[in-house]
Design an enzyme around this catalytic site. Structure first.
Site, PDB file in Angstrom:
ATOM      1  N   TYR A 150       0.818  -1.224   0.000  1.00 50.36           N
ATOM      2  CA  TYR A 150       0.000   0.000   0.000  1.00 50.36           C
ATOM      3  C   TYR A 150       0.856   1.281   0.000  1.00 50.36           C
ATOM      4  CZ  TYR A 150      -3.462   3.359   1.866  1.00 50.36           C
ATOM      5  OH  TYR A 150      -4.268   4.446   2.082  1.00 50.36           O
ATOM      6  N   LYS A 193     -10.933   0.540  10.151  1.00 50.09           N
ATOM      7  CA  LYS A 193      -9.725   0.965  10.865  1.00 50.09           C
ATOM      8  C   LYS A 193     -10.022   1.028  12.360  1.00 50.09           C
ATOM      9  CE  LYS A 193      -7.593   3.222   7.104  1.00 50.09           C
ATOM     10  NZ  LYS A 193      -6.596   4.207   6.826  1.00 50.09           N
ATOM     11  N   ALA A 194      -8.956   1.278  13.140  1.00 50.43           N
ATOM     12  CA  ALA A 194      -9.054   1.162  14.596  1.00 50.43           C
ATOM     13  C   ALA A 194     -10.210   1.970  15.211  1.00 50.43           C
ATOM     14  CB  ALA A 194      -7.718   1.542  15.235  1.00 50.43           C
ATOM     15  N   GLN A 221       0.786   0.868  21.070  1.00 49.32           N
ATOM     16  CA  GLN A 221       1.132   1.513  19.794  1.00 49.32           C
ATOM     17  C   GLN A 221       0.385   2.847  19.673  1.00 49.32           C
ATOM     18  OE1 GLN A 221      -0.652  -1.281  20.225  1.00 49.32           O
ATOM     19  NE2 GLN A 221      -1.970  -1.797  18.519  1.00 49.32           N
ATOM     20  N   ARG A 223      -0.897   6.481  17.554  1.00 46.94           N
ATOM     21  CA  ARG A 223      -1.364   7.027  16.270  1.00 46.94           C
ATOM     22  C   ARG A 223      -2.020   8.388  16.532  1.00 46.94           C
ATOM     23  NH1 ARG A 223       0.740   3.014  15.091  1.00 46.94           N
ATOM     24  NH2 ARG A 223       0.201   1.401  13.592  1.00 46.94           N
TER      25      ARG A 223
END
Ligand code: NAD
Length: 330
Positions: A150, A193-194, A221, A223
């Site tokens: 991607y 997505k999350a 993690q 973002r």
């Protein structure tokens, strides 16, 4: 005089649907929306839009899509969240056909301005190994080591846009989106997505009186997540500017996935046990948007607070899930 035509490619998708809504509301352009999905599956459908179902991997479809257009937005791509892009690298790379054929068709049709939706996945892996990411600057895309599949396609297509300007004079605008979320997007099925996945999991846990939810990775993690209204505002500001270099379009409010879950728990009024799936796809360790360039160039940056945007997103996803289960019972 007849208004000029704006074409939104990927109009059946999340960001494309919101962009069509914004363009129709502004009323400056006639709007054509193009997507490969059957029209009934488009996330938002507008009767005032010239809606066309076309596979933009094909050059002839791109020629039909951009015929008579003054401006073109390319938001069409085969993509999804980490679970999708880690398992579908070839499919993600095939989106190169969409942007390549669209650029050629736009050049040949005399399109005035072309927008390309790039991604934070262009950034080099070695700049994203720590959770306390200081923010990715535009220059951090090189030396190149983007997300496999991607990210390479996005980086290649960004460069293709740049060379279409240098060689053919096509005016191009490129934004590197950082995780966009909001209503009218994917929230199940494997491409979500999350933010949407967490809203869905929390709401389902509440409905089923399940005390636990599953989280991908260890939850540490990090973002940043940009609310859809900021994304659309940023696209329109960039399109109106003379900025030809790729710039970050993202929020700089970085959180861990655990913090994102806590935000959704507060919205839903619950506290759940967290089960961590360490074998699930988790992407890079830390990622944030560094916004100096967008502030300098556009005098603006995304500013919707994550808690506010997530409250609106949660309400929408909960409503969709409730309607689906009411239909299943009826
Ligand atoms: P989306 O999947 O909701 O929308 C993309 C749309 O493109 C879909 O409706 C899909 O059917 C359409 N499409 C795919 N292949 C096509 C083809 N061959 N011909 C015509 N249409 C085709 O995704 P989105 O979240 O709206 O993303 C829009 C763009 O922004 C994409 O280029 C994506 O890579 C980029 N982006 C999104 C995010 C994000 O967080 N949502 C982050 C970074 C970059």
């Amino acid at each position: 005089m007849r208004k000029e035509l704006a074409v939104v490619c990927g109009a059946g998708g999340f960001i494309g649907g919101h962009l069509v809504a914004r363009l129709l509301e502004a009323g400056r352009y006639r709007v054509r929306g193009v997507d490969v999905k059957p029209f009934g599956d488009w996330f938002q459908r507008f009767a005032r839009c010239d809606n066309r179902v076309l596979d933009l991997r094909l050059k002839a479809s791109c020629e039909e899509a951009v015929a008579d257009a003054a401006i073109v937005y390319n938001l069409a791509a085969d993509m999804g969240g980490m679970g999708f892009i880690e398992r579908n690298k070839a499919l993600c790379m095939l989106s190169v056909l969409v942007n390549t054929h669209l650029l050629v068709a736009a050049r040949d049709a005399g399109v005035r301005r072309f927008f390309y939706a790039s991604s934070a996945c262009v950034y080099a892996a070695d700049k994203q190994r720590a959770t306390d990411n200081p923010g990715l600057r535009e220059a951090d895309a090189y030396p190149a080591m983007p997300e496999d599949g991607y990210g390479w396609e996005k980086l290649f297509s960004e460069r293709m846009c740049r060379h279409f300007h240098e060689d053919f004079g096509l005016e191009v605008r490129v934004a590197r989106f950082h995780n966009v979320y909001g209503p009218h997007g994917t929230y199940d099925g494997g491409r979500e997505k999350a933010p949407a996945a967490i809203c869905r999991k929390v709401h389902q846990a509440v409905r089923r009186r399940d005390p636990a939810i599953q989280i991908w990775g260890d939850g540490a993690q990090t973002r940043s997540f940009m609310f859809i209204d900021d994304c659309i505002e940023g696209i329109e500001r960039l399109m109106a500017s003379d900025v030809r270099e790729p710039i970050n379009l993202g929020s700089s409010e970085m959180v861990s996935v655990n913090e994102l879950v806590s935000i959704v728990e507060r919205i839903a009024g619950v506290t759940l046990q967290r089960r961590y799936d360490l074998s699930a796809p988790k992407g890079v360790r830390g990622r944030n948007s560094e916004n100096t360039r967008i502030r300098q160039l556009l005098g603006w940056e995304p500013a919707t607070r994550l808690a506010d945007g997530m409250a609106r997103t949660y309400r929408w996803i909960a409503g969709e899930l409730d309607r689906a289960s009411a239909r299943a019972v009826a």
